[in-house]
Design a protein around this motif. Sequence first.
Motif, PDB file in Angstrom:
ATOM      1  N   ASP A 193       0.877  -1.174   0.000  1.00  0.00           N
ATOM      2  CA  ASP A 193       0.000   0.000   0.000  1.00  0.00           C
ATOM      3  C   ASP A 193       0.906   1.214   0.000  1.00  0.00           C
ATOM      4  OD1 ASP A 193      -1.924   1.900   0.218  1.00  0.00           O
ATOM      5  OD2 ASP A 193      -2.647   1.293   2.197  1.00  0.00           O
ATOM      6  N   ASN A 194       1.081   1.810  -1.163  1.00  0.00           N
ATOM      7  CA  ASN A 194       2.069   2.870  -1.340  1.00  0.00           C
ATOM      8  C   ASN A 194       3.451   2.327  -0.988  1.00  0.00           C
ATOM      9  OD1 ASN A 194       0.202   4.833  -2.216  1.00  0.00           O
ATOM     10  ND2 ASN A 194      -0.378   5.271  -0.100  1.00  0.00           N
ATOM     11  N   LYS A 195       4.124   2.902  -0.008  1.00  0.00           N
ATOM     12  CA  LYS A 195       5.479   2.460   0.338  1.00  0.00           C
ATOM     13  C   LYS A 195       5.498   1.543   1.553  1.00  0.00           C
ATOM     14  CE  LYS A 195       7.760   6.527  -1.626  1.00  0.00           C
ATOM     15  NZ  LYS A 195       8.689   7.662  -1.372  1.00  0.00           N
ATOM     16  N   ILE A 196       4.310   1.146   2.017  1.00  0.00           N
ATOM     17  CA  ILE A 196       4.218   0.256   3.175  1.00  0.00           C
ATOM     18  C   ILE A 196       3.731  -1.110   2.708  1.00  0.00           C
ATOM     19  CG2 ILE A 196       3.179  -0.140   5.433  1.00  0.00           C
ATOM     20  CD1 ILE A 196       5.073   2.253   5.321  1.00  0.00           C
ATOM     21  N   THR A 197       4.446  -2.155   3.118  1.00  0.00           N
ATOM     22  CA  THR A 197       4.078  -3.519   2.749  1.00  0.00           C
ATOM     23  C   THR A 197       3.734  -4.303   4.006  1.00  0.00           C
ATOM     24  OG1 THR A 197       5.408  -3.564   0.735  1.00  0.00           O
ATOM     25  CG2 THR A 197       4.911  -5.687   1.747  1.00  0.00           C
ATOM     26  N   THR A 198       2.613  -5.019   3.968  1.00  0.00           N
ATOM     27  CA  THR A 198       2.226  -5.906   5.057  1.00  0.00           C
ATOM     28  C   THR A 198       2.664  -7.314   4.707  1.00  0.00           C
ATOM     29  OG1 THR A 198       0.324  -4.519   5.583  1.00  0.00           O
ATOM     30  CG2 THR A 198       0.342  -6.749   6.507  1.00  0.00           C
ATOM     31  N   ILE A 199       3.426  -7.936   5.601  1.00  0.00           N
ATOM     32  CA  ILE A 199       3.917  -9.300   5.389  1.00  0.00           C
ATOM     33  C   ILE A 199       3.060 -10.239   6.216  1.00  0.00           C
ATOM     34  CG2 ILE A 199       5.838 -10.900   5.763  1.00  0.00           C
ATOM     35  CD1 ILE A 199       6.510  -7.211   5.246  1.00  0.00           C
ATOM     36  N   TYR A 200       2.463 -11.225   5.556  1.00  0.00           N
ATOM     37  CA  TYR A 200       1.597 -12.199   6.230  1.00  0.00           C
ATOM     38  C   TYR A 200       2.329 -13.540   6.327  1.00  0.00           C
ATOM     39  CZ  TYR A 200      -2.217  -8.885   5.401  1.00  0.00           C
ATOM     40  OH  TYR A 200      -3.021  -7.758   5.390  1.00  0.00           O
TER      41      TYR A 200
END
Length: 268
Positions: A193-200
Amino acid sequence: MGTQHYTEKDILDKSRELIHAFMNKQLLPFKNLLDENFVWVGDYSSQYIQGRENFLKTVELEAALPPLELNQEEYAMLTHERQTWVTYGRFTVTAQGMGDTPLSSKVHFTFVWKQNKEALYLLHANACHVIDEQVQETAPEPAAEESTPQARVFDRTNIEILSGGRMEKIRIKDLNSNVHFLFPGEILYMKSDNKITTIYTDHDSFMARITLNEMEHPHFVRIHNSYLVNIRYITKIRRYKATLADGTQLPIGQTRYKSIQKQISGKE
């Protein structure tokens, strides 16, 4: 000559170095990281040991045991004042149990480091095994007269490396400055999401200031501009969605659909 300046990364790397030295049964480098006044606190009331030499006497037999493997590693800095640092974190270890069944254990730890001249030494360590709330069984405390491997912080745990075979772990620093070390096989998918990544992962999720391009890896497939997925967890695709082993459904970009279909055609 000025005093050695240690960064937060240096301290977290030192914490990981110590844990891995013990897990690999490399007791000499482990010993060299302990302060002479080192204090160890473990799960049981008997696991309170003062002094490096007293602690090391309890782990003499550890060198003869096979190395252990870690996954789900997370390290963080709690505080820093002058030449003292406090780190904490968690990881999972596994060991071969009876027969072919591996035994795993989650461990939470806290380390206190101090600088003596130019070197870093571990002054205090606390580690405890974690029992999930759903699990009601408890391990009995060993009798005082028993010879307990009190410093065996990481027992009860040959990790099945989900990626298959040995490989380098991926280092990711999250938005809270916690540092995660993960095998590629531990990551289910990533959403940008833009420059933020969520790692699952299969047990947690966290956000990092990192791009999907930086996370490209042979185990991952880009199914969408915003999604990078571990290909081994894709169980099926339908126009235009991918279903993962845990039931999660993710969008597939229309221009990527045919190439992804070819990549996983052997899985359906």
